[in-house]
Design a protein around this motif. Structure first.
Motif: not given
Lengths: 334, 334
Positions: B46, B67-68, B160, B164, B167-168, B320, B323-325, B334
C-alpha cells in the motif's frame, strides 16, 4: 462575554437545529419540543433508554443518540432541567413496547421532573417505566443542586451499559439492574482552571484568580470544594485519581476503564498529558486498564479543566462496554 | 498561564506518551522520536500516507493514524516544524514498498524540512516518495509563516481522500493526483474570539479586547486579517462562509461537504449554532450538502473560535470520503 451565539435565549433551540442538520442519519427533533430522539425511534421490541438534563454539557446527552446507546435525549435550557411534559413526550416517543428506562443525573430538578413525567406516562399508557439516578461525583456529599452526590461524566458509561443491554434484548428489569450496578461501581472527580459563563448571565459563575484552580467542581459552574494554587498536571491528576480510587476501594489486580473528560475549553493536548499520568498511577497500583477514553464527553460550557472517571469492570461490563455503539459522539466498532 | 501541563518543555513528549497509552490499538511511537505511526506500519503493498507539523493542533495529525487515513504523523515542538531527520525516519517506517506520499501544510519550515527529508530518503532507499502541499486558508495570500496561502483544516480532507485511495490500492501517482485535486477544491476560513497561549511563552500570542474578535486567523496564534467588534454567530458564519464560497466559485446545484472546526477551546454547543447557519446559507444558495463534520479537527492550542471548510465534491470524492476510516479522531463506518 464572547461566544459563538446569537440571542442568549435562542441558543438551545439553535443548537438543537444545528445538531439535527449535522446528524440527520442519527437524530430527529420531536416537533415543538427540545427533545431529540434516534432517527428510527421508537425501536420496536427493545427497552427504550432515555436521558436528559440542562443544556451546556454537550455532547451530553443528544450526542449519544443512536444504536447501542440512547433512544431519547431531552434538553433543558442551559443548566436547567427539562420540563416534565417534555420528558413525558420523550418517554412516549421512545416506547417500543418493552418499557423505558430513564437515566437521570442526580440533581433535584432533574429527579423531580423525571419522576413526575414517569408518573404521568404510566397513568396515561400501559408501558412500564423505570429510572436510575447517577451520582458518581465523589467531591461532595451534598451541593447547591443536590441531596447526595452529583451525577457527572460517569453517566455516559450508564448510557453505554444500559444501551448495549437493551440492544441485545434484555428486559427492563435486567437493563435496570445493569445500570444500577454501573452507578455503584463508577466514580468521578473534576478540576476547573477557569469558571464558565452562561449565555444569559454573560459573566463567569465564580471568580478565580490567574494563579488559582478549583478542585472538586461540578458541571453547572459551582465552585469546587477546594481552591488551591495552580498545580502541575501530574499533581492534579494524582489528587483526582486518588480521591476516585479511594471511593472505589479497588484492590490490586482490579480491572477498570477510565475516562479523561474535557470540560469544554480544554485542548486535547492537555487531556493526553493527564491521561499519561493517570495510566502511570494505575499501573503503579497494579490496576489493569481495559480501555480508556479521552475527549469531551460531559462539559460545562466554556470551562477549562477536566474530570477523571474510573469504572470497575467485570466480564458482564466488558461485554456491554465493548458492544457496538454508533452515535455522533461515540463509536464502538463491532 | 493555566494549563494542564507539567514542564513546558515536556509537553509534546508527555502528550505523545499519553496518546500511545490511550490508543495502543491504533498507534505506536518510533523509539527515540516524536513520530507516531499506525500500530501495524508499514502496511505492505500500500502507498504510505504520512503527515506532520508543529504540535498544538491536536487531534492533528496523530489522531488520524489508522486504517483509511494516515500511516505516520510527526510531531514538532509547539508550532514548530518537525526536523528533517525525524520526517525521514517516519517516511522509512511507513514505506510498505509502494511509495510514500507526504501531506504537507503550507508553512515554510514544514515544506523545507519535508523536501529535505524526501531527498535524503530517496538517496538512501529505492522507494519513490512524493508530496503535496495544502494551502486551503483563503484569508491571506502570504503570512508571517508562509509564501502563499496557509494550510489549515482542509488538510484533514486530504488525509481522508489520499488515505482511502491508498487503502483501495491506488498507486502513488494516482493517490497524489487525488490529493492535489482535493487541495484545488477545498477552502477554509477561521475566526478567533481569543488568542492562544503557547506553553513556552506563557502569554497570549496577541492581545484582544473583551469586545473584539479576529477574522481570518491562522492556526499558530497569528492575528487575523481584520479585527472587528464582537458579532453574532450568524454574522460571523455569513462572513466566513461567503469568503470560502467566493474562493470556490461554486454554482447552484454544486455538491459539497462541510467542516465546522473548533479551535481548541470552543464548546460544541457553539459549533452547532454555527453549523445551523452554515447549512441555512448553503441551502439558500442551492448548494447541496452531502455530509458535514462538527468537532475539533485542527486546533490552535487554547484558542476559542472556529473555522469553516467547504470541499466541492464529485463522484470520485464521494467514494473516497465515504470509504471506511478507523482512527482515534475520525471514524467512517463501512
Amino acid at each position: 462575554m464572547k461566544k459563538l451565539i446569537n440571542e442568549p435565549g435562542d441558543v438551545v433551540d439553535e443548537m438543537l437545529d444545528g445538531m439535527v442538520m449535522a446528524h440527520p442519519e442519527y437524530v430527529r427533533r420531536l416537533e415543538g419540543t427540545n427533545v431529540l430522539t434516534r432517527a428510527d425511534a421508537p425501536v420496536d421490541g427493545k427497552v427504550g433508554i432515555v436521558s436528559g438534563g440542562g443544556s451546556g454539557h454537550e455532547p451530553t446527552h443528544a450526542g449519544y443518540l443512536g444504536a447501542g446507546m440512547l433512544d431519547g435525549a431531552a434538553a433543558g435550557e442551559v443548566f436547567t432541567s427539562p420540563t416534565a411534559d417534555q420528558l413525558q413526550g420523550m418517554i412516549d416517543a421512545c416506547d417500543g413496547g418493552e418499557g423505558v428506562l430513564c437515566v437521570v443525573k442526580n440533581y433535584e430538578g432533574d429527579v423531580m421532573n423525571f419522576e413526575t413525567a414517569i408518573e404521568f406516562a404510566e397513568m396515561e399508557g400501559d408501558t412500564e417505566i423505570d429510572h436510575v439516578v447517577v451520582d458518581d461525583d465523589v467531591a461532595v456529599e451534598d451541593s447547591l443542586y443536590t441531596s447526595g452526590r452529583r451525577g457527572v461524566c460517569g453517566t455516559i458509561l450508564v448510557h453505554k451499559v444500559a444501551g448495549a443491554a437493551a440492544a441485545r434484548g434484555d428486559d427492563l428489569a435486567e437493563v435496570k439492574r445493569l445500570a444500577e450496578k454501573t452507578v455503584e461501581r463508577v466514580a468521578t472527580m473534576g478540576t476547573a482552571l477557569t469558571s464558565c459563563t452562561t449565555p444569559e448571565k454573560g459573566e463567569p459563575t465564580f471568580d478565580l484568580d490567574d494563579d488559582e484552580i478549583e478542585l472538586g467542581i461540578g458541571i453547572h459552574g459551582e465552585p469546587g470544594v477546594e481552591r488551591v494554587d495552580v498545580m502541575s498536571a501530574d499533581a492534579i491528576t494524582d489528587h483526582l485519581t486518588e480521591r476516585v480510587l479511594d471511593d472505589l476501594a479497588l484492590e490490586e489486580g482490579a480491572e477498570v476503564m477510565t475516562i479523561v473528560n474535557g470540560m469544554g475549553a480544554t485542548p486535547l493536548m492537555e487531556l493526553y498529558v493527564v491521561n499519561r499520568r493517570l495510566q502511570e498511577l494505575l499501573s503503579e497500583r497494579e490496576i489493569e486498564v481495559w480501555d480508556g477514553w479521552i475527549s469531551d464527553y460531559m462539559t460545562s460550557l466554556d470551562m477549562a479543566g477536566c474530570s477523571i472517571t474510573v469504572l470497575e469492570l467485570d466480564a458482564e461490563f466488558k461485554e456491554l462496554l465493548g458492544a457496538p455503539a454508533d452515535t455522533p459522539a461515540l463509536t464502538v466498532r463491532e
